[in-house]
Write a protein that holds these residues in place. Structure first.
Motif, PDB file in Angstrom:
ATOM      1  N   ASP A  37       0.732  -1.184  -0.025  1.00 57.88           N
ATOM      2  CA  ASP A  37       0.033   0.077  -0.073  1.00 57.88           C
ATOM      3  C   ASP A  37       0.777   1.141   0.035  1.00 57.88           C
ATOM      4  OD1 ASP A  37       1.005  -0.274   2.659  1.00 57.88           O
ATOM      5  OD2 ASP A  37      -0.716   0.336   3.326  1.00 57.88           O
ATOM      6  N   ALA A  38       1.941   1.185  -0.477  1.00 61.72           N
ATOM      7  CA  ALA A  38       3.063   2.398  -0.136  1.00 61.72           C
ATOM      8  C   ALA A  38       2.883   2.986  -1.724  1.00 61.72           C
ATOM      9  CB  ALA A  38       4.319   1.802  -0.171  1.00 61.72           C
ATOM     10  N   THR A  39       1.335   3.564  -1.766  1.00 62.13           N
ATOM     11  CA  THR A  39       1.127   4.216  -3.032  1.00 62.13           C
ATOM     12  C   THR A  39       1.794   5.615  -3.257  1.00 62.13           C
ATOM     13  OG1 THR A  39      -0.783   4.966  -2.039  1.00 62.13           O
ATOM     14  CG2 THR A  39      -0.855   3.000  -3.313  1.00 62.13           C
ATOM     15  N   ALA A  40       2.797   6.273  -2.392  1.00 64.57           N
ATOM     16  CA  ALA A  40       3.415   7.512  -2.556  1.00 64.57           C
ATOM     17  C   ALA A  40       4.267   7.240  -3.814  1.00 64.57           C
ATOM     18  CB  ALA A  40       4.227   7.861  -1.325  1.00 64.57           C
ATOM     19  N   TYR A  41       4.480   5.930  -3.977  1.00 63.24           N
ATOM     20  CA  TYR A  41       5.739   5.760  -5.043  1.00 63.24           C
ATOM     21  C   TYR A  41       4.742   5.471  -6.447  1.00 63.24           C
ATOM     22  CZ  TYR A  41       9.206   4.573  -1.332  1.00 63.24           C
ATOM     23  OH  TYR A  41      10.232   4.672  -0.732  1.00 63.24           O
ATOM     24  N   LYS A  42       3.592   5.561  -6.586  1.00 58.60           N
ATOM     25  CA  LYS A  42       2.924   5.362  -7.690  1.00 58.60           C
ATOM     26  C   LYS A  42       3.076   6.458  -8.697  1.00 58.60           C
ATOM     27  CE  LYS A  42      -1.341   4.057  -9.981  1.00 58.60           C
ATOM     28  NZ  LYS A  42      -2.835   3.859  -9.860  1.00 58.60           N
ATOM     29  N   CYS A  43       3.605   6.398  -9.871  1.00 60.25           N
ATOM     30  CA  CYS A  43       3.509   7.229 -11.069  1.00 60.25           C
ATOM     31  C   CYS A  43       3.508   6.550 -12.119  1.00 60.25           C
ATOM     32  CB  CYS A  43       4.762   8.152 -11.094  1.00 60.25           C
ATOM     33  SG  CYS A  43       6.090   7.318 -10.876  1.00 60.25           S
ATOM     34  N   CYS A  44       2.949   7.224 -13.183  1.00 60.14           N
ATOM     35  CA  CYS A  44       2.790   6.665 -14.575  1.00 60.14           C
ATOM     36  C   CYS A  44       3.576   7.343 -15.717  1.00 60.14           C
ATOM     37  CB  CYS A  44       1.419   6.589 -15.116  1.00 60.14           C
ATOM     38  SG  CYS A  44       0.363   5.717 -13.950  1.00 60.14           S
ATOM     39  N   PRO A  45       4.597   6.739 -16.314  1.00 61.31           N
ATOM     40  CA  PRO A  45       5.112   5.568 -16.314  1.00 61.31           C
ATOM     41  C   PRO A  45       5.881   5.270 -14.921  1.00 61.31           C
ATOM     42  CG  PRO A  45       6.392   6.538 -17.722  1.00 61.31           C
ATOM     43  CD  PRO A  45       5.319   7.630 -17.538  1.00 61.31           C
ATOM     44  N   PRO A  46       5.698   3.770 -14.551  1.00 62.16           N
ATOM     45  CA  PRO A  46       6.315   3.505 -13.028  1.00 62.16           C
ATOM     46  C   PRO A  46       7.940   3.796 -12.749  1.00 62.16           C
ATOM     47  CG  PRO A  46       6.055   1.692 -14.510  1.00 62.16           C
ATOM     48  CD  PRO A  46       5.562   2.759 -15.234  1.00 62.16           C
ATOM     49  N   ILE A  47       8.206   3.661 -11.679  1.00 60.16           N
ATOM     50  CA  ILE A  47       9.604   3.472 -11.298  1.00 60.16           C
ATOM     51  C   ILE A  47       9.969   2.095 -11.437  1.00 60.16           C
ATOM     52  CG2 ILE A  47      11.168   3.497  -9.315  1.00 60.16           C
ATOM     53  CD1 ILE A  47       9.195   5.602  -8.168  1.00 60.16           C
ATOM     54  N   ARG A  48      11.087   2.035 -12.156  1.00 60.34           N
ATOM     55  CA  ARG A  48      11.756   0.641 -12.626  1.00 60.34           C
ATOM     56  C   ARG A  48      12.647   0.012 -11.799  1.00 60.34           C
ATOM     57  NH1 ARG A  48       8.255  -0.268 -16.806  1.00 60.34           N
ATOM     58  NH2 ARG A  48       7.539   1.665 -18.091  1.00 60.34           N
ATOM     59  N   ASP A  49      13.265  -0.784 -12.178  1.00 64.06           N
ATOM     60  CA  ASP A  49      14.435  -1.719 -11.600  1.00 64.06           C
ATOM     61  C   ASP A  49      15.503  -0.973 -11.455  1.00 64.06           C
ATOM     62  OD1 ASP A  49      16.412  -2.903 -13.714  1.00 64.06           O
ATOM     63  OD2 ASP A  49      14.286  -2.841 -14.520  1.00 64.06           O
ATOM     64  N   PRO A  50      16.769  -1.244 -10.729  1.00 62.70           N
ATOM     65  CA  PRO A  50      17.837  -0.524 -10.282  1.00 62.70           C
ATOM     66  C   PRO A  50      18.878  -0.578 -11.707  1.00 62.70           C
ATOM     67  CG  PRO A  50      17.646  -1.823  -8.368  1.00 62.70           C
ATOM     68  CD  PRO A  50      16.537  -2.419  -9.381  1.00 62.70           C
ATOM     69  N   GLY A  51      18.847  -1.841 -12.485  1.00 61.35           N
ATOM     70  CA  GLY A  51      19.445  -1.671 -13.667  1.00 61.35           C
ATOM     71  C   GLY A  51      19.005  -0.850 -14.553  1.00 61.35           C
ATOM     72  N   ASN A  52      17.650  -0.655 -14.733  1.00 61.97           N
ATOM     73  CA  ASN A  52      16.926   0.634 -15.777  1.00 61.97           C
ATOM     74  C   ASN A  52      17.387   1.899 -15.199  1.00 61.97           C
ATOM     75  OD1 ASN A  52      14.533   1.056 -17.601  1.00 61.97           O
ATOM     76  ND2 ASN A  52      14.451   2.452 -15.973  1.00 61.97           N
ATOM     77  N   ARG A  53      17.528   2.081 -13.943  1.00 63.81           N
ATOM     78  CA  ARG A  53      17.658   3.558 -13.333  1.00 63.81           C
ATOM     79  C   ARG A  53      19.232   3.697 -13.702  1.00 63.81           C
ATOM     80  NH1 ARG A  53      17.775   3.515  -7.117  1.00 63.81           N
ATOM     81  NH2 ARG A  53      19.295   1.831  -7.537  1.00 63.81           N
TER      82      ARG A  53
END
Length: 445
Positions: A280-296
């Motif tokens: 339920d940690a929806t403070a992290y929700k955005c579109c498009p989403p936050i992805r994996d560390p390698g993508n970062r």
């Protein structure tokens, strides 16, 4: 009143971030503009009493330019508003922002709606504010009048925007909008996700939400934008790039000389899917989403290579009630106007980047996107004296109660960040977020 040959303000720092890099310097201000950039110890004056400031080792940055902000006023002012958003901006070192055309009522898709938006903002902004127009089904006849009215460009969606009054464009509608905007010499800014590649988020947890908006959804939409740029001659900018898979088609388009640029956001550079602590940690929700560390990591490489030209917040707030629930139902947006600079600086310096790079990404790059180069986003003679005193070594823990945007909801709550904004000047006058608003409403140059 400034004496003949004198200055209204002189600021000295051992770390002035200039277009050519960081060095000791003195910045002299007259009539709201930077009149001179001199050697650190150069005699400058006369100046009024108390108007010569030595920051010591505190850095002097150009005021940040944030071209991706949802203020939501009028119509959804309970989500945010011009007064609260621009106070938060000033506290975060942002001295110029450009407001997105949706989530307000009416959306900025007609000249009449632009007038309503300007009336809502007038006399309420603590920093300078410009406006994007919107491209939605059926409003091609409004694009030229909006352009003449001074909007900085036109935003469109390829997928559902989240609000019914701002629907996405079909491929043929996009072609018509791109063609019309190209004829104006205008700019199209695109929320690029292919709706055919999106799915329902399933059980409402973060893994299911992330899987529902895969990298391929972004890449396919970006490739479509590139094709439309090639067909129509329009200039286009990809908003809030989240998927590193898009870097390859963007790099190829730039190598071919196509006018396509892209931005990313602090949350994609500093957070990862692994950081989401609870279902339920929806403070992290955005579109498009936050992805994996390698993508970062790949996004950071895209910044370093220049494929991504700017970092802006996509500040997209709502009421706390709309942010509750699970990842299937909560509003998708992250509020970070006040925290973008320290969040990016914390990660950037850990990766070996300097303040000059951060200023390029968060001030000069967005200013160039908006056509404000020469006026905003750099410390140079002739530019507006929009300046930020920034302690790059001070640390703090994010306390949501100290945030100045309307609702203290943030995924950065409790995070330890490095870099503190000590003061900001707008056209040579220090910004007091609790004082009278002195920001101006900007139009496209």
């Amino acid at each position: 009143m400034t004496a003949t040959g004198g200055y209204d303000l002189v600021i000295r720092s051992a770390r002035v971030v200039l277009p050519g890099g960081e060095r000791p310097a003195a910045v002299a201000v007259r009539d709201g503009r930077i009149a001179a950039v001199a050697e650190h110890g150069a005699p400058l004056g006369p100046v009024p009493p108390g108007a010569e400031i030595d920051l010591g080792a505190t850095a002097l940055l150009p005021g940040l330019v944030d071209t991706h902000v949802h203020i939501n006023e009028p119509g959804r002012t309970e989500w945010e508003g011009f007064a609260t958003a621009t106070r938060a901006a000033a506290a975060g070192g942002v001295t110029t922002l450009v407001d997105m055309p949706l989530n307000s009522l009416p959306p900025t898709t007609t000249p009449a709606a632009l007038a309503v938006k300007r009336d809502a903002a007038r006399g309420r902004v603590h920093v300078d504010v410009g406006f994007w127009g919107g491209a939605v089904p059926g409003n091609v006849p409004s694009l030229a009048p909006l352009h003449e009215g001074g909007v900085f460009g036109f935003k469109c969606f390829t997928a559902d925007s989240g609000v019914p009054e701002f629907p996405p464009l079909s491929h043929e509608q996009m072609r018509a909008a791109f063609t019309a905007i190209a004829a104006l010499g205008g700019l199209v800014i695109v929320h690029a996700e292919d709706p055919a590649a999106l799915s329902e988020p399933g059980d409402g947890g973060y893994p299911a939400f992330l899987a529902s908006r895969p990298p391929d959804a972004e890449r396919r939409a970006v490739e479509r934008v590139v094709r439309l740029v090639e067909e129509t001659g329009a200039r286009a900018h990809i908003l809030h790039l989240s998927a590193a898979a898009c870097l390859e088609p963007l790099a190829k388009a730039r190598a071919r000389g196509l006018p396509v640029t892209a931005e990313t956001c602090p949350h994609y550079l500093t957070l990862s899917a692994d950081d989401v602590p609870r279902p339920d940690a929806t403070a992290y929700k955005c579109c498009p989403p936050i992805r994996d560390p390698g993508n970062r990591d790949e996004l950071w490489r895209g910044l370093a290579d220049g494929v991504i030209s700017c970092v802006v917040t996509d500040h997209s707030p709502c009421t706390p009630e709309l942010k509750r629930g699970d990842f299937a139902t909560a509003w998708g947006g992250i509020s970070s106007l006040q925290l973008g600079l320290p969040a990016v600086w914390t990660a950037a310096r850990a990766r070996g980047h300097g303040l000059d790079a951060v200023a390029r990404w968060m001030a000069a790059g967005p200013a160039a996107l908006a056509g404000l180069t020469g006026r905003k986003g750099e410390i140079a003679a002739g530019a507006d004296a929009d300046l930020v005193a920034f302690d790059p070594d001070a640390t703090f823990v994010v306390d949501p109660s100290g945030l100045r945007h309307r609702h203290p909801v943030t995924p950065y709550a409790g995070a330890s960040l490095t870099g503190v904004v000590e003061a900001a000047w707008l056209r040579g006058r220090i910004i007091d977020p609790d004082g009278a608003p002195r920001g101006e409403l900007l139009t496209r140059p």
